[in-house]
Design a protein around this motif. Structure first.
Motif, PDB file in Angstrom:
ATOM      1  N   ALA A   1     -14.019  -5.350 -25.097  1.00  0.00           N
ATOM      2  CA  ALA A   1     -15.435  -5.269 -24.738  1.00  0.00           C
ATOM      3  C   ALA A   1     -15.837  -6.333 -23.714  1.00  0.00           C
ATOM      4  O   ALA A   1     -16.867  -6.200 -23.049  1.00  0.00           O
ATOM      5  CB  ALA A   1     -16.307  -5.398 -25.993  1.00  0.00           C
ATOM      6  N   MET A   2     -15.030  -7.358 -23.556  1.00  0.00           N
ATOM      7  CA  MET A   2     -15.338  -8.405 -22.587  1.00  0.00           C
ATOM      8  C   MET A   2     -15.155  -7.920 -21.152  1.00  0.00           C
ATOM      9  O   MET A   2     -15.743  -8.476 -20.225  1.00  0.00           O
ATOM     10  CB  MET A   2     -14.443  -9.627 -22.823  1.00  0.00           C
ATOM     11  CG  MET A   2     -14.684 -10.299 -24.152  1.00  0.00           C
ATOM     12  SD  MET A   2     -13.472 -11.579 -24.496  1.00  0.00           S
ATOM     13  CE  MET A   2     -14.102 -12.888 -23.460  1.00  0.00           C
ATOM     14  N   LEU A   3     -14.333  -6.896 -20.962  1.00  0.00           N
ATOM     15  CA  LEU A   3     -14.083  -6.360 -19.626  1.00  0.00           C
ATOM     16  C   LEU A   3     -15.208  -5.401 -19.249  1.00  0.00           C
ATOM     17  O   LEU A   3     -15.500  -4.455 -19.969  1.00  0.00           O
ATOM     18  CB  LEU A   3     -12.741  -5.628 -19.586  1.00  0.00           C
ATOM     19  CG  LEU A   3     -11.502  -6.485 -19.814  1.00  0.00           C
ATOM     20  CD1 LEU A   3     -10.267  -5.606 -19.858  1.00  0.00           C
ATOM     21  CD2 LEU A   3     -11.380  -7.534 -18.728  1.00  0.00           C
ATOM     22  N   LYS A   4     -15.820  -5.672 -18.130  1.00  0.00           N
ATOM     23  CA  LYS A   4     -16.911  -4.833 -17.644  1.00  0.00           C
ATOM     24  C   LYS A   4     -16.505  -4.251 -16.296  1.00  0.00           C
ATOM     25  O   LYS A   4     -15.928  -4.941 -15.462  1.00  0.00           O
ATOM     26  CB  LYS A   4     -18.180  -5.665 -17.451  1.00  0.00           C
ATOM     27  CG  LYS A   4     -18.609  -6.457 -18.666  1.00  0.00           C
ATOM     28  CD  LYS A   4     -19.363  -5.599 -19.628  1.00  0.00           C
ATOM     29  CE  LYS A   4     -19.900  -6.488 -20.741  1.00  0.00           C
ATOM     30  NZ  LYS A   4     -19.856  -5.898 -22.017  1.00  0.00           N
TER      31      LYS A   4
END
Length: 157
Positions: A144-147
């Motif tokens: 979820a940290m990757l955007k």
């Protein structure tokens, strides 16, 4: 810009020489440097950090933002500059890994070069294998940290 990608295992000779992967050499040469820059990591890992002059300049910029007389800057600079080594390629694309860095990382007769984008890491093979097992377990927690980057507006609207 070129980046350090992939994983390569190379032998280290009795003099501490190791062949830097051709793909990694190409990155630093494209940045105008015929070698690599190595230093101990800031994390708790037992590996060697490596980069070219572009990431070394980023480190300099980060250090420059700190109070020049602060203890924190002194400690960071001591590791990032004081313990770093500029290692020039020989005619065969090898460098001599300093004994202090090899000892720190537990590297003896083989080294694993692991790309990490703007920088890379050099590991003792068994230590890297153990790290990879743990990383594969933990990575789903970090997804979820990757955007995704914002869409490029082609029309300047």
């Amino acid at each position: 810009m070129e980046s350090f990608r992939g994983r390569f295992t190379n032998k280290i000779d009795a003099k501490g020489r190791v062949s830097v992967p051709a793909k990694f050499r190409a990155v630093t040469v494209a940045q105008g440097f015929n070698g690599i820059i190595c230093f101990p990591p800031l994390s708790e890992g037992r590996f060697i950090e490596g980069c070219g002059p572009a990431f070394a300049a980023t480190i300099d910029q980060m250090l420059a933002r700190l109070d020049p007389f602060s203890t924190e800057r002194d400690m960071l600079a001591s590791v990032l500059h004081g313990e770093s080594a500029e290692l020039m390629f020989d005619a065969d694309g090898r460098v001599i890994l300093p004994e202090s860095l090899r000892e720190f990382a537990g590297i003896t007769d083989e080294a694993v070069f692991v790309g990490a984008g703007e920088r890379f890491q050099i590991w003792e093979p068994k230590a890297h294998a153990a790290f990879t097992v743990e990383a594969r377990k933990q990575v789903p927690n970090f997804r979820a940290m990757l955007k995704a980057p914002p869409p490029v507006d082609g029309g300047g609207r």
